[in-house]
Design a protein around this motif. Structure first.
Motif, PDB file in Angstrom:
ATOM      1  N   ILE B  89      42.461  29.977  35.229  1.00  0.00           N
ATOM      2  CA  ILE B  89      41.803  30.324  36.487  1.00  0.00           C
ATOM      3  C   ILE B  89      41.223  29.102  37.185  1.00  0.00           C
ATOM      4  O   ILE B  89      41.353  28.942  38.399  1.00  0.00           O
ATOM      5  CB  ILE B  89      40.707  31.380  36.225  1.00  0.00           C
ATOM      6  N   MET B  92      43.944  26.894  38.842  1.00  0.00           N
ATOM      7  CA  MET B  92      44.468  27.509  40.061  1.00  0.00           C
ATOM      8  C   MET B  92      43.471  27.376  41.215  1.00  0.00           C
ATOM      9  O   MET B  92      43.834  27.000  42.337  1.00  0.00           O
ATOM     10  CB  MET B  92      44.773  28.991  39.820  1.00  0.00           C
ATOM     11  N   THR B  93      42.214  27.693  40.899  1.00  0.00           N
ATOM     12  CA  THR B  93      41.187  27.613  41.942  1.00  0.00           C
ATOM     13  C   THR B  93      41.074  26.182  42.466  1.00  0.00           C
ATOM     14  O   THR B  93      41.071  25.943  43.680  1.00  0.00           O
ATOM     15  CB  THR B  93      39.831  28.075  41.382  1.00  0.00           C
ATOM     16  N   PHE B 112      30.168  25.870  43.399  1.00  0.00           N
ATOM     17  CA  PHE B 112      30.512  25.631  41.991  1.00  0.00           C
ATOM     18  C   PHE B 112      29.686  24.473  41.431  1.00  0.00           C
ATOM     19  O   PHE B 112      29.060  24.574  40.385  1.00  0.00           O
ATOM     20  CB  PHE B 112      31.997  25.289  41.843  1.00  0.00           C
ATOM     21  N   LEU B 136      30.484  46.147  31.147  1.00  0.00           N
ATOM     22  CA  LEU B 136      31.126  45.026  30.468  1.00  0.00           C
ATOM     23  C   LEU B 136      30.417  44.689  29.158  1.00  0.00           C
ATOM     24  O   LEU B 136      30.858  43.819  28.415  1.00  0.00           O
ATOM     25  CB  LEU B 136      31.106  43.789  31.366  1.00  0.00           C
ATOM     26  N   VAL B 145      34.807  37.753  30.120  1.00  0.00           N
ATOM     27  CA  VAL B 145      34.535  37.613  31.554  1.00  0.00           C
ATOM     28  C   VAL B 145      33.294  36.750  31.776  1.00  0.00           C
ATOM     29  O   VAL B 145      33.259  35.896  32.665  1.00  0.00           O
ATOM     30  CB  VAL B 145      34.370  38.996  32.225  1.00  0.00           C
ATOM     31  N   CYS B 146      32.290  36.946  30.927  1.00  0.00           N
ATOM     32  CA  CYS B 146      31.086  36.121  31.054  1.00  0.00           C
ATOM     33  C   CYS B 146      31.401  34.644  30.854  1.00  0.00           C
ATOM     34  O   CYS B 146      30.933  33.793  31.611  1.00  0.00           O
ATOM     35  CB  CYS B 146      30.033  36.545  30.034  1.00  0.00           C
ATOM     36  N   LEU B 148      34.237  33.194  31.314  1.00  0.00           N
ATOM     37  CA  LEU B 148      34.996  32.734  32.488  1.00  0.00           C
ATOM     38  C   LEU B 148      34.009  32.323  33.579  1.00  0.00           C
ATOM     39  O   LEU B 148      34.108  31.245  34.156  1.00  0.00           O
ATOM     40  CB  LEU B 148      35.897  33.845  33.012  1.00  0.00           C
ATOM     41  N   GLY B 149      33.055  33.193  33.847  1.00  0.00           N
ATOM     42  CA  GLY B 149      32.091  32.926  34.911  1.00  0.00           C
ATOM     43  C   GLY B 149      31.313  31.650  34.668  1.00  0.00           C
ATOM     44  O   GLY B 149      31.179  30.805  35.553  1.00  0.00           O
ATOM     45  N   PHE B 150      30.805  31.489  33.439  1.00  0.00           N
ATOM     46  CA  PHE B 150      29.971  30.318  33.152  1.00  0.00           C
ATOM     47  C   PHE B 150      30.788  29.040  32.967  1.00  0.00           C
ATOM     48  O   PHE B 150      30.294  27.947  33.194  1.00  0.00           O
ATOM     49  CB  PHE B 150      29.112  30.560  31.911  1.00  0.00           C
ATOM     50  N   LEU B 152      33.610  28.228  34.540  1.00  0.00           N
ATOM     51  CA  LEU B 152      34.390  27.805  35.711  1.00  0.00           C
ATOM     52  C   LEU B 152      33.883  26.533  36.367  1.00  0.00           C
ATOM     53  O   LEU B 152      34.668  25.627  36.644  1.00  0.00           O
ATOM     54  CB  LEU B 152      34.387  28.922  36.753  1.00  0.00           C
ATOM     55  N   LEU B 203      35.830  20.611  25.951  1.00  0.00           N
ATOM     56  CA  LEU B 203      34.436  20.834  26.341  1.00  0.00           C
ATOM     57  C   LEU B 203      34.075  22.314  26.251  1.00  0.00           C
ATOM     58  O   LEU B 203      33.008  22.679  25.753  1.00  0.00           O
ATOM     59  CB  LEU B 203      34.185  20.304  27.754  1.00  0.00           C
TER      60      LEU B 203
END
Lengths: 296, 279
Positions: B89, B92-93, B112, B136, B145-146, B148-150, B152, B203
């Motif tokens: 992700i 891509m972003t 970000f 969730l 998902v958590c 992923l959020g942290f 990113l 990391l």
């Protein structure tokens, strides 16, 4: 480049490439963070997450007027950050200076100094609990040195220094790696020129090396300051904030307020102040050290 | 020559000093390993001596007590899925943010970067609320998902810096050949990102593997998803001062990540150096 597909194709691409990241970031970081500004002004508890009622300035009044422990934790965290940032960076820089020389065991030593870093704060805290309470006792009995015979972790002072020791032991290796990368990039001829001009070893480090590795110093200071200021895992497993609450870091104080006392609203208010403090310190530091960076 | 000799002595002196320092660094591991093989009685008498007999009973007992196989499996599964997701992700972003610097995308990039300074404590309670609403909490998808959020922000930042240096000409040539925008990214650009992807993987792996508070909040009640830090903490909560078992548990819990580090150390050290210089 994007003649095909036109406008709708552009939108689809934006959605496919950025959509997943934007959604995850929004629901996990952005929305909770923004909600923090609301919950800071509410009474909210962990038993019934759906009910929060607005109490205006109550939480902030309470923190600023009657919460000595929060300010004690604040002071503790500032002292801890000051000491560990200095110690960790000095040790790391010294290690980097030694391990950029042509030593036979250089690579092995680099590995050794880095190892504590891959283990998380929780496990390290438990390991060192044993070292401080049992290991130090044995060493004290063997050597008779009073340093080891203190009641380690049993007093506010030894608790503080215990946390400092473990934190420095853990973080120095990481900073060492960054300093080594920077030192390797310092042009040899500039150091030689300084020597020819009659500069001693430490003088050429101070006048030539340090200015040239300023970017690395900026990064290392930023990382150590923010990690030390946010210290939590180690605090939880090594001292549990004790004895009493004498070694509570800010992060630990917030955790205890919310998850032990079940005061989520008050905890959120503290956490937002915590955020302000972290940003202020980090931005100031980066601004100060960035000004000192020079081109090679 | 005299100068050479004194330099050699100096180097030898530095080497000896560094080796002594390294032994001091390793001393805690010595204490853990040695005492994990002793009985509690032996430990309390002398924590520095070697064990009288090398018995692994502590290990076999604590293996079941902390349900080590389950914890190890969960740590591996959660870390692997999260890291794979983060790499996919965030690359891509970042690609889109570099190639289409619209006002919205620039703003998003700024968001970000700024978010990296937010301490976990400043979002954790509200996150509990949000993840409860979205149902969730308590399962694998939720914790992934958590992460992923942290994960990113830093990862997008690292990919962003790297992609800026990837020449556009290669992509243009691929488009000429009829490659779709998605094909261009996955077949042409992504393979070029490997060096920075290694850094991103390392990391994030180190951080997620060792993370404690987020899993407590998100999967704390679901014992089937217990990770290694959670299992160890639970053990210490139940058995205080049972050092014989505790040290064996610590030794086995530390082993996977240390072994992984020793196997990949060259990449890890390079990855960290390149990841921080970008800052």
């Amino acid at each position: 480049m994007t003649k095909r597909g036109g406008k709708s194709g552009e939108w689809l691409q934006q959605l496919v490439f950025v959509g997943p990241g934007l959604i995850a970031f929004s629901i996990i970081v952005l929305v909770p963070f923004l909600l923090g500004f609301y919950y800071s002004f509410t009474e909210w508890n962990g038993l019934d997450l759906n009910k929060a009622h607005w109490t205006g300035m109550d939480n902030l009044n309470r923190i600023f007027m009657r919460d000595d422990k929060f300010w004690a934790a604040f002071g503790f965290t500032l002292r801890f950050t000051a000491v560990t940032v200095l110690a960790s960076n000095l040790l790391a820089f010294l290690l980097a200076l030694m391990l950029t020389r042509a030593l036979k065991t250089r690579n092995l030593l680099r590995t050794v100094f880095f190892v504590p870093n891959v283990i998380g704060g929780i496990l390290l805290g438990y390991i060192w609990q044993f070292i401080f309470t049992k290991g130090f006792k044995t060493i004290g009995e063997m050597t008779g040195w009073s340093f080891f015979e203190q009641p380690w972790l049993g007093t506010a002072g030894t608790g503080f220094w215990g946390l400092v020791i473990v934190f420095v032991w853990q973080s120095a290796g990481y900073m060492m790696v960054i300093y080594i990368a920077a030192l390797t990039g310092v042009p040899k001829d500039m150091l030689e020129a300084a020597t020819i001009d009659g500069a001693g070893y430490w003088q050429s480090i101070r006048k030539v090396t340090l200015p040239l590795i300023m970017p690395a110093i900026t990064v290392c200071l930023f990382l150590t300051i923010s990690n030390a200021f946010k210290m939590f895992d180690l605090n939880l497993s090594l001292t549990k904030g004790g004895p009493g609450t004498s070694t509570q870091s800010l992060a630990y104080n917030i955790y205890a307020e919310a998850l032990v006392n079940n005061r989520y609203g008050l905890g959120t208010a503290k956490a937002m102040l915590f955020f302000l403090a972290v940003s202020l310190i980090a931005v100031t530091q980066v601004w100060l050290t960035k000004r000192k960076e020079v081109e090679a | 020559m005299n100068r050479d000799r004194s330099l050699r002595y100096r180097l030898a002196g530095i080497e000896i000093f560094a080796i002594l320092l390294a032994l001091l660094f390793l001393a805690p591991f010595y204490f853990v390993l040695v005492n994990s093989l002793k009985t509690l009685g032996e430990i309390l008498v002398d924590a520095a001596s070697l064990p009288e007999a090398y018995k692994f009973t502590n290990y076999s007992r604590v293996w079941d007590m902390i349900r080590f196989p389950t914890a190890l499996r969960n740590s591996i599964v959660i870390t692997a899925i999260s890291v794979a997701g983060i790499v996919t992700i965030s690359s891509m972003t970042a690609y889109r943010l570099v190639r289409r610097p619209t006002r919205f995308n620039n703003l998003l990039f700024l968001a970000f970067i700024s978010s990296m300074i937010i301490p976990f404590q400043s979002v954790m309670l509200q996150l509990v609320r949000v993840t409860s609403i979205l149902e969730l909490r308590g399962d694998l998808l939720g914790i992934v998902v958590c992460y992923l959020g942290f994960g990113l922000a830093l990862s997008v930042f690292l990919f962003h810096g790297f992609i800026k240096g990837v020449p556009l000409e290669i992509e243009e040539a691929a488009v000429m050949d009829g490659c779709s925008p998605y094909g261009v990214f996955w077949r042409i650009v992504f393979p070029l990102l490997k060096p920075i992807a290694v850094t991103v993987v390392i990391l994030n792996t180190l951080w997620i593997w060792n993370d404690y508070l987020l899993p407590v909040l998100i999967i704390g009640s679901n014992k089937d998803l217990t990770t290694i830090p959670l299992a160890v903490t639970r053990f210490f909560g139940q058995y205080t001062k049972q050092w014989d078992l505790a040290l064996a548990g610590l030794a086995m819990s530390v082993t996977p990540i240390v072994v992984l580090f020793l196997l990949l150390q060259k990449h890890i050290v390079e990855g960290i150096a390149s990841g921080s210089v970008k800052g």
